[in-house]
Structure formats: C-alpha cells, structure tokens
Design a protein around this motif. Structure first.
Motif, PDB file in Angstrom:
ATOM      1  N   VAL A  49      -5.066  -2.121  -4.951  1.00 60.80           N
ATOM      2  CA  VAL A  49      -4.538  -0.978  -4.185  1.00 60.80           C
ATOM      3  C   VAL A  49      -5.576  -0.480  -3.188  1.00 60.80           C
ATOM      4  O   VAL A  49      -5.263  -0.199  -2.018  1.00 60.80           O
ATOM      5  N   ASN A  50      -6.816  -0.382  -3.639  1.00 55.92           N
ATOM      6  CA  ASN A  50      -7.869   0.061  -2.722  1.00 55.92           C
ATOM      7  C   ASN A  50      -8.157  -0.980  -1.650  1.00 55.92           C
ATOM      8  O   ASN A  50      -8.585  -0.633  -0.544  1.00 55.92           O
ATOM      9  N   TRP A  51      -7.927  -2.276  -1.950  1.00 58.16           N
ATOM     10  CA  TRP A  51      -8.050  -3.302  -0.919  1.00 58.16           C
ATOM     11  C   TRP A  51      -7.021  -3.071   0.188  1.00 58.16           C
ATOM     12  O   TRP A  51      -7.337  -3.182   1.378  1.00 58.16           O
ATOM     13  N   LEU A  52      -5.788  -2.754  -0.211  1.00 59.38           N
ATOM     14  CA  LEU A  52      -4.749  -2.474   0.783  1.00 59.38           C
ATOM     15  C   LEU A  52      -5.099  -1.242   1.614  1.00 59.38           C
ATOM     16  O   LEU A  52      -4.904  -1.229   2.837  1.00 59.38           O
ATOM     17  N   LEU A  53      -5.612  -0.206   0.949  1.00 58.85           N
ATOM     18  CA  LEU A  53      -6.023   0.988   1.683  1.00 58.85           C
ATOM     19  C   LEU A  53      -7.136   0.678   2.671  1.00 58.85           C
ATOM     20  O   LEU A  53      -7.133   1.164   3.808  1.00 58.85           O
ATOM     21  N   ASP A  54      -8.085  -0.143   2.247  1.00 58.48           N
ATOM     22  CA  ASP A  54      -9.215  -0.464   3.112  1.00 58.48           C
ATOM     23  C   ASP A  54      -8.777  -1.317   4.299  1.00 58.48           C
ATOM     24  O   ASP A  54      -9.239  -1.106   5.426  1.00 58.48           O
ATOM     25  N   GLN A  55      -7.884  -2.276   4.053  1.00 60.37           N
ATOM     26  CA  GLN A  55      -7.482  -3.208   5.107  1.00 60.37           C
ATOM     27  C   GLN A  55      -6.535  -2.582   6.127  1.00 60.37           C
ATOM     28  O   GLN A  55      -6.601  -2.911   7.319  1.00 60.37           O
ATOM     29  N   TYR A  56      -5.671  -1.679   5.687  1.00 60.88           N
ATOM     30  CA  TYR A  56      -4.607  -1.185   6.563  1.00 60.88           C
ATOM     31  C   TYR A  56      -4.735   0.284   6.937  1.00 60.88           C
ATOM     32  O   TYR A  56      -3.930   0.782   7.734  1.00 60.88           O
ATOM     33  N   ILE A  57      -5.743   0.992   6.382  1.00 55.65           N
ATOM     34  CA  ILE A  57      -5.898   2.395   6.729  1.00 55.65           C
ATOM     35  C   ILE A  57      -7.341   2.754   7.060  1.00 55.65           C
ATOM     36  O   ILE A  57      -7.606   3.414   8.064  1.00 55.65           O
ATOM     37  N   LEU A  58      -8.293   2.330   6.229  1.00 52.78           N
ATOM     38  CA  LEU A  58      -9.637   2.898   6.287  1.00 52.78           C
ATOM     39  C   LEU A  58     -10.583   2.196   7.249  1.00 52.78           C
ATOM     40  O   LEU A  58     -11.292   2.853   8.007  1.00 52.78           O
ATOM     41  N   LYS A  59     -10.662   0.874   7.229  1.00 50.74           N
ATOM     42  CA  LYS A  59     -11.682   0.166   8.001  1.00 50.74           C
ATOM     43  C   LYS A  59     -11.425   0.288   9.496  1.00 50.74           C
ATOM     44  O   LYS A  59     -10.324   0.660   9.935  1.00 50.74           O
ATOM     45  N   ALA A  60     -12.445  -0.013  10.274  1.00 54.07           N
ATOM     46  CA  ALA A  60     -12.336   0.096  11.730  1.00 54.07           C
ATOM     47  C   ALA A  60     -11.252  -0.837  12.256  1.00 54.07           C
ATOM     48  O   ALA A  60     -11.252  -2.026  11.955  1.00 54.07           O
ATOM     49  N   GLY A  61     -10.329  -0.284  13.030  1.00 55.11           N
ATOM     50  CA  GLY A  61      -9.237  -1.058  13.593  1.00 55.11           C
ATOM     51  C   GLY A  61      -8.098  -1.332  12.643  1.00 55.11           C
ATOM     52  O   GLY A  61      -7.173  -2.071  12.991  1.00 55.11           O
ATOM     53  N   PHE A 109     -17.628  -2.749  -4.537  1.00 56.15           N
ATOM     54  CA  PHE A 109     -18.089  -4.131  -4.398  1.00 56.15           C
ATOM     55  C   PHE A 109     -17.059  -4.966  -3.659  1.00 56.15           C
ATOM     56  O   PHE A 109     -17.406  -5.862  -2.883  1.00 56.15           O
ATOM     57  N   MET A 110     -15.786  -4.716  -3.941  1.00 53.69           N
ATOM     58  CA  MET A 110     -14.718  -5.409  -3.212  1.00 53.69           C
ATOM     59  C   MET A 110     -14.836  -5.146  -1.721  1.00 53.69           C
ATOM     60  O   MET A 110     -14.686  -6.053  -0.894  1.00 53.69           O
ATOM     61  N   GLN A 111     -15.141  -3.907  -1.360  1.00 55.26           N
ATOM     62  CA  GLN A 111     -15.249  -3.548   0.053  1.00 55.26           C
ATOM     63  C   GLN A 111     -16.513  -4.123   0.685  1.00 55.26           C
ATOM     64  O   GLN A 111     -16.467  -4.673   1.787  1.00 55.26           O
TER      65      GLN A 111
END
Length: 245
Positions: free
Chosen positions: A54-66, A133-135
């Motif tokens: 779930v946090n991977w999805l948040l990081d990929q589609y909301i949090l990270k640059a772009g 660590f995933m991030q």
C-alpha cells in the motif's frame, strides 16, 4: 527468480532483527513464551504484507517527485515526498487497528496475553522500516514490494519464535546470575545474527557468476594492451635507430 531471491534475502540476509536491529522492543518483551511469540509474529507478517505494498502505491502515484503526472501535466512538478512519514504511519496505524479488532474478536486469550504490545505494532520501527527500506531501495514493482513485505515479516517472525523457544529452554539451565534475563538474551541474539549472516554467501551466486564471465573479457583486454605496447616499443626502437644512423 528475482522474486524468490528477494524473498529469501528479506528473510535471512536483510532480517529486520538480526541485520538492522529493528523491532527490538517487542522482540525482547514478547519472546518469553512461544505461544505469544507466534501470535505477535503472525500479526507482524500481516501488517507488513499489507502496508508495504500500500505504501509502495502511495509512493509511486502520490508522494515521489512527478508521481502526480497521471492527474495532468500541471501536476508533474509536484513533489510530496516530505509527507512520506505521515502517510506511511497513517497506513500502518490503520492496518494495526484492523489487526487488533480481529484478534480481540476471534482470539481473546491471545489479545489479553499480548496486552499493550499489540497496538504498539503501530509504532514498531520494524513495520515502518519495511516501508522506508522499500522506498530507499527503489523496489520497482508492486509484486516485489509485496514479496519484500511478507519476507520481512517472516524474517521477524522466525527471529522472535527462535529466541522464544531458546528462552523457554534456558529457564532450566544454570545461567550465571550476572547474565540472567536480558544479558543472556542479547548474547544469544548476537550469535543468531552471526548465523543468519552466513546465508549471505548462498544468495550471491549471480554476482560471482557475472564476475567469472567478466574475467575472460578483462584478460583479453589486457593481452590486447600488451600487444599494443610491444608494437609501440618496436616502432620507437626503429625510429631511434634511424635517427642515430
């Protein structure tokens, strides 16, 4: 093959307890009995298996640059990575609350034995460490993030189960008074960490194979350079003879 290697690495080599010493509070407090350790380990496996993807999805589609480029070009420059800690902890707290409700409903004896440590999974650094660590390691796919999460949970489960079984046995052993309790537990944990580190040599065959494949190429390049040096020295010798004559 990559998923299998990632799975075993997250269990043995990158073990949350023995490699990074995360989740030590619950590891030491709950590991007095095998029964409670099994319940706690199962809860950690579930929380990590859910929160890391779930946090991977948040990081990929909301949090990270772009990451918000899917909303339109005007959002492509947004960078919400500074919200990672808040979003990750909110996801973890939600999953832990769900686990607490399920355990209280279907296993009240286990719920009472775990006590305050069950809701404290929300602030367990091993759970947050899995997402961070995933991030930081930039795991590329959702399936790999799920494998990494469940592997990390199984690694923590094996660690607490093993130390609980050992602590139940050493109650009947003649441990020196100065080492009773946490003293002998830390010593055993260190020895177990050395044992888990030995698995590192079993999962690096690909690196060794690539090095072996690169070795002949390097030898060929060295031979070519030697030939070039010999030819250049011969030309230099002939030129010097012509000059002296």
């Amino acid at each position: 093959m990559e998923l299998l290697e990632l799975f075993f690495k997250s269990i043995f080599i990158d073990n949350m307890v023995f490699a990074t010493f995360l989740g030590m509070c619950s590891y030491l407090a709950i590991s007095k009995k095998v029964s409670t350790s099994v319940g706690m380990g199962a809860a950690v496996i579930f929380v990590l298996a859910v929160t890391v993807p779930v946090n991977w999805l948040l990081d990929q589609y909301i949090l990270k640059a772009g990451a918000l480029s899917w909303l339109g070009e005007e959002y492509a420059d947004y960078d919400l990575s500074f919200l990672s800690f808040i979003m990750f902890i909110a996801t973890i707290a939600t999953m832990v609350q769900l686990v607490e409700i399920i355990v209280e409903k279907f296993a009240p004896a286990l719920y009472n034995s775990l006590g305050i440590f069950l809701p404290l999974i929300a602030v367990n650094c091993a759970i947050l460490g899995g997402s961070l660590f995933m991030q930081s390691r930039e795991i590329p796919t959702l399936s790999q993030s799920f494998v990494y999460g469940i592997g990390s949970g199984i690694g923590w489960f094996l660690a607490i189960l093993a130390i609980a079984a050992i602590r139940e046995k050493i109650r009947y052993s003649q441990v020196p008074p100065a080492l009773r309790g946490l003293g002998i537990t830390f010593i055993i944990t260190g020895l177990m960490a050395i044992g888990f580190m030995s698995f590192g040599g079993m999962l690096t065959g690909g690196d060794d194979a690539s090095k072996k494949e690169e070795t002949p190429k390097a030898q060929v390049e060295v031979e070519v350079k030697k030939e070039e040096v010999k030819e250049s020295t011969k030309e230099l010798a002939t030129n010097t003879k012509e000059i002296t004559e």
